[in-house]
Design a protein around this motif. Structure first.
Motif, PDB file in Angstrom:
ATOM      1  N   CYS A 197       0.905  -1.346  -0.142  1.00 19.53           N
ATOM      2  CA  CYS A 197      -0.137   0.016   0.122  1.00 19.53           C
ATOM      3  C   CYS A 197       0.777   1.074  -0.008  1.00 19.53           C
ATOM      4  O   CYS A 197       1.689   1.487   0.751  1.00 19.53           O
ATOM      5  CB  CYS A 197      -0.779  -0.095   1.272  1.00 19.53           C
ATOM      6  SG  CYS A 197      -1.913  -1.454   1.522  1.00 19.53           S
ATOM      7  N   ALA A 236       2.395  -1.560   4.420  1.00 24.23           N
ATOM      8  CA  ALA A 236       1.833  -0.257   4.071  1.00 24.23           C
ATOM      9  C   ALA A 236       3.235   0.518   4.269  1.00 24.23           C
ATOM     10  O   ALA A 236       3.639   0.321   5.285  1.00 24.23           O
ATOM     11  CB  ALA A 236       0.874   0.227   5.324  1.00 24.23           C
ATOM     12  N   PRO A 245      -1.136   5.343   4.267  1.00 22.56           N
ATOM     13  CA  PRO A 245      -1.511   4.037   3.957  1.00 22.56           C
ATOM     14  C   PRO A 245      -1.696   3.004   5.130  1.00 22.56           C
ATOM     15  O   PRO A 245      -2.445   2.136   5.014  1.00 22.56           O
ATOM     16  CB  PRO A 245      -0.439   3.500   3.103  1.00 22.56           C
ATOM     17  CG  PRO A 245       0.127   4.724   2.221  1.00 22.56           C
ATOM     18  CD  PRO A 245       0.023   5.916   3.568  1.00 22.56           C
ATOM     19  N   SER A 246      -0.726   3.231   6.272  1.00 21.77           N
ATOM     20  CA  SER A 246      -0.802   2.530   7.362  1.00 21.77           C
ATOM     21  C   SER A 246      -2.097   2.649   8.049  1.00 21.77           C
ATOM     22  O   SER A 246      -2.913   1.597   8.715  1.00 21.77           O
ATOM     23  CB  SER A 246       0.305   2.628   8.438  1.00 21.77           C
ATOM     24  OG  SER A 246       0.309   3.721   8.845  1.00 21.77           O
ATOM     25  N   ALA A 265      -4.994   1.106   5.998  1.00 25.24           N
ATOM     26  CA  ALA A 265      -4.861  -0.483   5.958  1.00 25.24           C
ATOM     27  C   ALA A 265      -5.302  -0.906   7.308  1.00 25.24           C
ATOM     28  O   ALA A 265      -5.945  -2.049   7.403  1.00 25.24           O
ATOM     29  CB  ALA A 265      -3.376  -0.852   5.740  1.00 25.24           C
TER      30      ALA A 265
END
Length: 399
Positions: free
Chosen positions: A6, A86, A91-92, A95
């Motif tokens: 990601c 990620a 993104p982390s 996700a």
């Protein structure tokens, strides 16, 4: 193992290049099946050239984004990955909240930036790009935490790997000129300051030395920097500064250089090309890689914060210009430094071990729920007390 990577945006940048290089190495060395998820950009072409699947994400203004999380869940249902990987905090966050918490998919978070960001999930495996941040993250209670240095492909990024003739002609480099290059996004955040400071020194040293400063990259600050460069060129009565724009393959910019000024992954690739490298950061930070500084650069990374003056960069660049005979030995030292610490294959092997460990970590809904509450507290506390609204905030204090 199937891994869905990601990325926030597939634009030219060190994080994106690192992620693609490592994905290819995971596939080729460890048999992983890897796909990418992110907002489309120029590097989608590179992902597809390597034969990897790509799932498009909305290019959301705010994070976390419901649209991004919805698209990510759709990609997960189609891809059925064993692990989400990620890169960086947006993104982390998406996700974790969109997939890990409701769907129970294991995840790994990699941060190659220069702070321990409190918004990132701390109860899932985290990796950081410099040892100093690994130590800081552990001290702040993050578990498990690992060291994943930025990788460098030592074969592709080698002095003999690139034909430089056409690039030299494109940049009108003349015999006897001292070529200084920077390969960077031309963005206000983190990047523009060091390039502007470099331009100031080109104006200063260009009166004495035949400098050709080549800036490779593009971004919001390009017009502003080009205006500054035009003033410098007019004052020196020659084209001392030239812009190439962004290149999908920027290796010729490193290969033609006598000196490279850069940060992060760009500095690492410069070192791999065997170039004297001045590592820059914010507030005037600058440090020439040499035997006296190597240990500090390894532990603290290719970035830093200075005292606000341009003295460090002036001293580093002035040393090389005044002692050109030291450039070749320092270039050899740069290459040795990267070979010892940052080779792509060794970093990919390290990442494969982190991925295997993360995939085998049984997700706990109770732990993830508690972590979601912590993240919400950090997020809304920041929004409550910040002075101005920013769609993508920078978090400075660990929670």
């Amino acid at each position: 193992m199937k891994i869905l990577i990601c990325i926030r945006q597939m634009v030219m940048g060190g994080i994106q290049v690192n992620a693609i290089d490592l994905a290819v190495a995971l596939r080729d060395r460890h048999g992983c099946e890897v796909a990418f998820f992110g907002a489309p950009g120029p590097l989608v072409q590179l992902v597809k050239q390597h034969g990897m699947r790509f799932y498009p994400s909305p290019d959301a203004l705010f994070c976390p984004s419901w649209g991004v999380m919805k698209a990510l869940r759709a990609a997960v249902r189609q891809e059925q990955p064993n692990l989400l990987h990620a890169w960086d905090w947006p993104p982390s966050l998406e996700a974790f909240l969109g997939v890990h918490l409701p769907m129970g998919i294991p995840m790994l978070v990699t941060d190659m930036l220069h702070e321990v960001n409190p918004i990132m999930p701390k109860r899932v495996p985290n990796t950081f790009g410099v040892p100093a941040l690994v130590d800081e993250a552990r001290a702040r209670g993050r578990q498990p935490v690992g060291f994943l240095p930025p990788p460098v492909d030592l074969v592709l990024n080698a002095p003999s790997a690139v034909d430089t003739e056409s690039f030299l002609a494109r940049c009108h480099v003349q015999p006897g000129e001292i070529v200084i290059t920077t390969v960077s996004r031309l963005d206000p955040d983190m990047k523009t300051e060091s390039i502007a400071r470099s331009l100031d020194l080109v104006e200063e040293f260009g009166k004495q030395y035949p400098i050709r400063f080549i800036i490779t990259g593009d971004g919001q600050s390009r017009a502003e920097l080009e205006q500054r460069a035009a003033v410098i060129n007019a004052g020196l009565q020659r084209t001392a500064v030239i812009f190439t724009g962004a290149l999908l393959d920027p290796r010729p910019a490193y290969a033609v250089a006598d000196v490279v000024i850069g940060m992060g992954g760009s500095a690492m690739r410069s070192m791999a090309f065997g170039k004297p490298t001045i590592v820059v950061g914010m507030n005037g930070f600058a440090k020439l890689l040499c035997p006296e500084t190597a240990e500090s650069i390894y532990y603290n990374g290719n970035y830093g914060s200075g005292d606000g003056s341009n003295d460090s960069l002036r001293a580093a660049l002035g040393r090389l210009l005044e002692q050109p005979e030291t450039m070749v030995p320092l270039g050899r030292f740069s290459r040795d430094f990267v070979e010892k610490n940052f080779g792509l294959e060794a970093v990919a092997d390290r990442l494969a071990a982190f991925c295997q460990q993360a995939a085998e970590e049984p997700p706990s809904f109770l732990a993830a729920s508690g972590e979601a509450l912590r993240i919400a507290g950090v997020y809304f506390r920041y929004r409550l007390f910040q002075r101005s609204w920013s769609p993508v905030p920078s978090f400075a204090v660990e929670s």
